[in-house]
Design a protein around this motif. Structure first.
Motif, short mmCIF file in Angstrom:
data_model
loop_
_atom_site.label_atom_id
_atom_site.label_comp_id
_atom_site.label_asym_id
_atom_site.label_seq_id
_atom_site.Cartn_x
_atom_site.Cartn_y
_atom_site.Cartn_z
N ASN A 46 0.94 -1.08 -0.05
CA ASN A 46 0.05 -0.09 -0.12
C ASN A 46 0.97 1.12 -0.11
O ASN A 46 0.49 2.30 -0.62
N LYS A 47 2.11 1.08 0.70
CA LYS A 47 2.92 2.27 0.63
C LYS A 47 3.31 2.45 -0.80
O LYS A 47 3.40 3.79 -1.35
N VAL A 48 3.69 1.46 -1.56
CA VAL A 48 4.02 1.77 -2.92
C VAL A 48 2.95 2.40 -3.74
O VAL A 48 3.09 3.06 -4.36
N GLN A 49 1.71 1.76 -3.59
CA GLN A 49 0.54 2.26 -4.11
C GLN A 49 0.51 3.80 -3.97
O GLN A 49 -0.17 4.33 -4.89
N GLU A 50 0.30 4.21 -2.66
CA GLU A 50 0.48 5.75 -2.39
C GLU A 50 1.53 6.40 -3.18
O GLU A 50 1.22 7.69 -3.55
#
Length: 102
Positions: A46-50
């Motif tokens: 999710n950090k990557v997605q952000e």
């Protein structure tokens, strides 16, 4: 003694740089997937997605992690995002078969 202090300073700078690098978080997420630590994998992915957009590998692995945890609604969301960025992704085709069977 001086080399140890310098090494610690370099390590701290690398850690700060890594926090801004989506590939760092992707690597952590994939490692957690490999270890079957799906909750942590989701957190890192999710950090990557952000930090990025249109990164099919992120959506593919998030969908897989959510499936593994039985969170079908979130898995479907990620599959929808995967379809937007990579409609020919082979994992997408496999997931469609799985979802239609269940």
């Amino acid at each position: 003694q001086g080399n140890k202090i310098l090494a610690n300073e370099i390590n701290l700078k690398l850690q700060e740089t890594n926090k801004k690098n989506p590939y760092y978080w992707l690597g952590k997420g994939l490692l957690e997937m490999q270890e079957k630590n799906y909750v942590d994998a989701i957190k890192y992915l999710n950090k990557v997605q952000e930090m990025t957009q249109g990164f099919s590998e992120v959506h593919q692995n998030l969908a897989s992690a959510y499936f593994q945890l039985g969170d079908i609604p979130n898995a479907r969301i990620q599959l929808g995002k995967l379809k937007e960025v990579d409609p020919q992704n082979p994992k997408l085709m496999m997931a469609k078969k799985y979802l239609s069977a269940n």
